[in-house]
Design a protein around this motif. Structure first.
Motif, PDB file in Angstrom:
ATOM      1  N   ASP A 107       0.706  -0.975   0.094  1.00  0.00           N
ATOM      2  CA  ASP A 107      -0.312   0.009   0.215  1.00  0.00           C
ATOM      3  C   ASP A 107       0.963   1.109  -0.104  1.00  0.00           C
ATOM      4  O   ASP A 107       1.865   1.326   0.865  1.00  0.00           O
ATOM      5  N   GLN A 108       0.589   2.336  -0.811  1.00  0.00           N
ATOM      6  CA  GLN A 108       1.285   3.590  -1.057  1.00  0.00           C
ATOM      7  C   GLN A 108       0.494   4.420   0.041  1.00  0.00           C
ATOM      8  O   GLN A 108      -0.220   5.170  -0.363  1.00  0.00           O
ATOM      9  N   VAL A 109       1.274   4.726   0.977  1.00  0.00           N
ATOM     10  CA  VAL A 109       0.651   5.712   2.175  1.00  0.00           C
ATOM     11  C   VAL A 109       0.956   7.084   1.708  1.00  0.00           C
ATOM     12  O   VAL A 109       2.401   7.378   1.531  1.00  0.00           O
ATOM     13  N   GLN A 110       0.247   8.118   1.613  1.00  0.00           N
ATOM     14  CA  GLN A 110       0.329   9.431   1.570  1.00  0.00           C
ATOM     15  C   GLN A 110       0.904   9.926   2.782  1.00  0.00           C
ATOM     16  O   GLN A 110       0.199  10.073   3.754  1.00  0.00           O
ATOM     17  N   LEU A 111       2.190  10.283   2.898  1.00  0.00           N
ATOM     18  CA  LEU A 111       2.907  10.499   3.899  1.00  0.00           C
ATOM     19  C   LEU A 111       2.343  11.970   4.630  1.00  0.00           C
ATOM     20  O   LEU A 111       2.036  12.002   5.916  1.00  0.00           O
ATOM     21  N   ALA A 112       1.918  12.771   4.056  1.00  0.00           N
ATOM     22  CA  ALA A 112       1.175  14.226   4.591  1.00  0.00           C
ATOM     23  C   ALA A 112      -0.111  13.942   5.186  1.00  0.00           C
ATOM     24  O   ALA A 112      -0.539  14.613   5.874  1.00  0.00           O
ATOM     25  N   THR A 167       6.375  11.908  -1.513  1.00  0.00           N
ATOM     26  CA  THR A 167       4.914  12.125  -1.237  1.00  0.00           C
ATOM     27  C   THR A 167       4.412  10.995  -0.374  1.00  0.00           C
ATOM     28  O   THR A 167       3.507  10.779   0.303  1.00  0.00           O
ATOM     29  N   HIS A 168       4.651   9.792  -0.949  1.00  0.00           N
ATOM     30  CA  HIS A 168       3.996   8.500  -0.563  1.00  0.00           C
ATOM     31  C   HIS A 168       5.305   7.376  -0.309  1.00  0.00           C
ATOM     32  O   HIS A 168       6.485   7.630  -0.737  1.00  0.00           O
ATOM     33  N   SER A 169       4.973   6.530   0.488  1.00  0.00           N
ATOM     34  CA  SER A 169       5.860   5.496   0.770  1.00  0.00           C
ATOM     35  C   SER A 169       5.167   4.067   1.007  1.00  0.00           C
ATOM     36  O   SER A 169       4.192   4.061   1.745  1.00  0.00           O
ATOM     37  N   PRO A 170       5.587   3.101   0.336  1.00  0.00           N
ATOM     38  CA  PRO A 170       5.166   1.788   0.403  1.00  0.00           C
ATOM     39  C   PRO A 170       5.140   1.074   1.774  1.00  0.00           C
ATOM     40  O   PRO A 170       6.065   1.145   2.471  1.00  0.00           O
ATOM     41  N   VAL A 171       4.080   0.549   2.277  1.00  0.00           N
ATOM     42  CA  VAL A 171       4.200  -0.347   3.620  1.00  0.00           C
ATOM     43  C   VAL A 171       5.132  -1.526   3.137  1.00  0.00           C
ATOM     44  O   VAL A 171       4.932  -2.231   2.332  1.00  0.00           O
ATOM     45  N   GLU A 172       5.898  -1.571   4.091  1.00  0.00           N
ATOM     46  CA  GLU A 172       6.667  -2.822   4.235  1.00  0.00           C
ATOM     47  C   GLU A 172       6.339  -3.947   5.016  1.00  0.00           C
ATOM     48  O   GLU A 172       6.183  -5.086   4.505  1.00  0.00           O
ATOM     49  N   ILE A 173       6.011  -3.449   6.226  1.00  0.00           N
ATOM     50  CA  ILE A 173       5.606  -4.469   7.349  1.00  0.00           C
ATOM     51  C   ILE A 173       4.242  -4.104   7.956  1.00  0.00           C
ATOM     52  O   ILE A 173       4.417  -2.659   8.476  1.00  0.00           O
ATOM     53  N   ALA A 174       3.396  -4.648   8.170  1.00  0.00           N
ATOM     54  CA  ALA A 174       2.207  -3.953   9.040  1.00  0.00           C
ATOM     55  C   ALA A 174       2.117  -5.274  10.198  1.00  0.00           C
ATOM     56  O   ALA A 174       1.711  -6.402   9.847  1.00  0.00           O
TER      57      ALA A 174
END
Length: 214
Positions: free
Chosen positions: A16-21, A35-42
């Motif tokens: 999932d590509q999370v919008q950091l802001a 602006t986004h970073s993918p989830v590595e571990i949940a």
């Protein structure tokens, strides 16, 4: 205009590509370039909190029900409603879209090979076209995964150590197409329904920085 979908923190999955802001605890990591970073571990939810690790970032504790904005999967931004097209030669269903009274497949050729046009005539851009190609590819891979998982489950259930029968049954394209056709309808329903979850917001211009008088 920016598009996004939302998820609660406990619903996040790797990729999932999370919008950091979109979250106070992630805003400091947002830049113009990132602006986004993918989830590595949940992680798991413990006492109403969940540990989320984004790629190249330290883990952060979020409220399980915190709302985050995500980058929209490309297929959800496809500008046309997805439809199923049957290949008359082998009865295989493919995903396409309606145009000029026919259904156009991802090779941009209509049913019956009656016409083919450049992307812009179809109201598509290269990203839209790639999204449709990738979606059809994902369907093929998912069908293969489903058949393999089914065969393995049955083999384990009966104590079988030889997958020869699976090879015999599913080595015929017609058999695979029967399974694929049953599953592809579900895939198209999911896309067409989840397009409704895409939200839009007006981009906020970056305030100009006042320069000191020289």
């Amino acid at each position: 205009m920016t598009t996004f979908i939302t998820k609660l923190a406990y619903q996040l999955i790797p990729g999932d590509q999370v919008q950091l802001a979109s979250h106070p605890d992630l805003q400091a990591s947002a830049t113009e370039e990132r602006t986004h970073s993918p989830v590595e571990i949940a992680g798991r939810v413990i006492d109403g909190l969940i540990s989320i690790r984004l790629v190249d970032m330290e883990p952060v504790l979020l409220g399980a029900n915190d709302v985050l904005k995500l980058k929209v999967p490309a297929i959800l931004e496809f500008p046309h409603r997805l439809l199923l097209s049957e290949n008359a030669a082998d009865e295989r269903l493919d995903v396409g879209f309606a145009f000029s009274g026919s259904i156009v497949r991802d090779n941009l050729v209509s049913e019956g090979n009656t016409f083919s046009h450049p992307l812009d005539i179809y109201g598509l851009n290269p990203d839209n076209h790639k999204a449709l190609i990738d979606f059809n590819k994902a369907i093929d891979e998912a069908v293969e995964d489903a058949i393999n998982a089914f065969a393995l489950r049955i083999q384990n259930h009966v104590g079988c150590t030889d997958g020869g029968f699976a090879g015999q049954v599913f080595s015929h394209d017609a058999r695979v197409h029967q399974v694929r056709n049953a599953l592809i309808e579900y895939a198209v329903l999911e896309v067409n329904f989840n397009k409704q979850s895409v939200q839009r917001e007006q981009d906020t211009p970056t305030p100009a920085t006042d320069r000191p008088d020289r």
